[in-house]
Design a protein around this motif. Structure first.
Motif, short mmCIF file in Angstrom:
data_model
loop_
_atom_site.label_atom_id
_atom_site.label_comp_id
_atom_site.label_asym_id
_atom_site.label_seq_id
_atom_site.Cartn_x
_atom_site.Cartn_y
_atom_site.Cartn_z
N GLU A 36 0.95 -1.25 0.02
CA GLU A 36 -0.03 0.20 -0.08
C GLU A 36 0.81 1.21 0.10
O GLU A 36 1.81 1.33 1.03
CB GLU A 36 -1.02 -0.14 1.31
CG GLU A 36 -1.72 1.18 1.12
CD GLU A 36 -2.75 1.31 2.72
OE1 GLU A 36 -3.01 2.22 3.00
OE2 GLU A 36 -3.25 -0.04 3.06
N LYS A 37 0.95 2.07 -1.07
CA LYS A 37 1.84 3.28 -1.25
C LYS A 37 0.85 4.39 -0.56
O LYS A 37 0.01 4.69 -0.81
CB LYS A 37 1.89 3.55 -2.80
CG LYS A 37 2.65 2.33 -3.70
CD LYS A 37 3.85 2.02 -2.89
CE LYS A 37 4.79 2.82 -3.36
NZ LYS A 37 6.22 2.57 -3.04
N LYS A 38 1.91 4.98 0.28
CA LYS A 38 1.58 6.16 1.05
C LYS A 38 1.06 7.23 0.16
O LYS A 38 0.19 8.12 0.52
CB LYS A 38 2.53 6.50 2.04
CG LYS A 38 2.22 7.61 2.77
CD LYS A 38 3.46 8.16 3.77
CE LYS A 38 3.08 9.59 4.59
NZ LYS A 38 3.78 10.16 5.60
N GLU A 39 1.76 7.53 -0.79
CA GLU A 39 1.61 8.96 -1.56
C GLU A 39 0.09 8.90 -2.37
O GLU A 39 -0.50 9.78 -2.43
CB GLU A 39 2.60 8.83 -2.71
CG GLU A 39 2.58 7.87 -3.53
CD GLU A 39 3.60 6.90 -3.55
OE1 GLU A 39 4.04 6.05 -4.77
OE2 GLU A 39 4.36 6.92 -2.49
N TYR A 44 -1.07 -2.32 -4.31
CA TYR A 44 -0.39 -2.92 -5.38
C TYR A 44 0.06 -4.33 -5.28
O TYR A 44 0.56 -4.64 -4.09
CB TYR A 44 0.53 -2.00 -5.92
CG TYR A 44 0.23 -0.55 -6.59
CD1 TYR A 44 -0.09 -0.33 -7.65
CD2 TYR A 44 0.34 0.13 -5.60
CE1 TYR A 44 -0.55 1.03 -8.19
CE2 TYR A 44 -0.21 1.85 -5.90
CZ TYR A 44 -0.39 1.84 -7.13
OH TYR A 44 -0.96 3.10 -7.55
N CYS A 52 10.34 -3.68 -6.28
CA CYS A 52 9.27 -2.51 -6.11
C CYS A 52 10.08 -1.53 -5.00
O CYS A 52 10.37 -2.07 -3.94
CB CYS A 52 8.01 -2.96 -5.61
SG CYS A 52 6.58 -1.86 -4.98
N VAL A 54 10.33 0.67 -1.71
CA VAL A 54 9.55 0.66 -0.55
C VAL A 54 9.97 2.17 0.18
O VAL A 54 10.98 2.53 0.33
CB VAL A 54 10.01 -0.44 0.41
CG1 VAL A 54 9.11 -0.07 1.88
CG2 VAL A 54 9.61 -1.84 -0.20
N ASN A 55 8.94 3.05 0.27
CA ASN A 55 9.23 4.25 0.86
C ASN A 55 8.54 4.53 2.11
O ASN A 55 7.75 3.68 2.57
CB ASN A 55 8.41 5.36 -0.06
CG ASN A 55 9.28 5.51 -1.56
OD1 ASN A 55 10.45 5.57 -1.63
ND2 ASN A 55 8.21 5.55 -2.43
N ASP A 58 4.98 3.59 3.61
CA ASP A 58 4.37 2.32 2.86
C ASP A 58 4.31 1.09 3.51
O ASP A 58 4.79 0.86 4.76
CB ASP A 58 5.47 1.68 1.80
CG ASP A 58 5.49 2.88 0.36
OD1 ASP A 58 4.72 3.79 0.47
OD2 ASP A 58 6.26 2.74 -0.31
#
Length: 70
Positions: A36-39, A44, A52, A54-55, A58
């Protein structure tokens, strides 16, 4: 009580640190990995063919486990 051990493979995924960034890679697991992307808040499916990024913020989903990148 149900057993969830079968949801995660022995070698399910790997986290790599390269060029100052973290990346996750699915190692061909049966149930996959989602991120789950924070932005954008979207979920996904991580491909086994591509890394992929990872930020911070996330969330990785592996089986019934959630891992939040800090």
């Amino acid at each position: 009580m149900p057993s969830y051990g079968g949801m995660v493979d022995r070698q399910h995924a790997v986290l790599n640190y390269a060029g100052g960034q973290w990346f996750v890679e699915d190692l061909g697991s049966r149930n996959g990995i989602r991120i789950e992307k924070k932005e954008d808040g979207k979920l996904y499916q991580v491909s086994g063919e591509h890394l992929c990024r990872v930020n911070t913020g996330d969330i990785l989903y592996i089986g019934n486990t959630r891992l939040k990148a800090l």
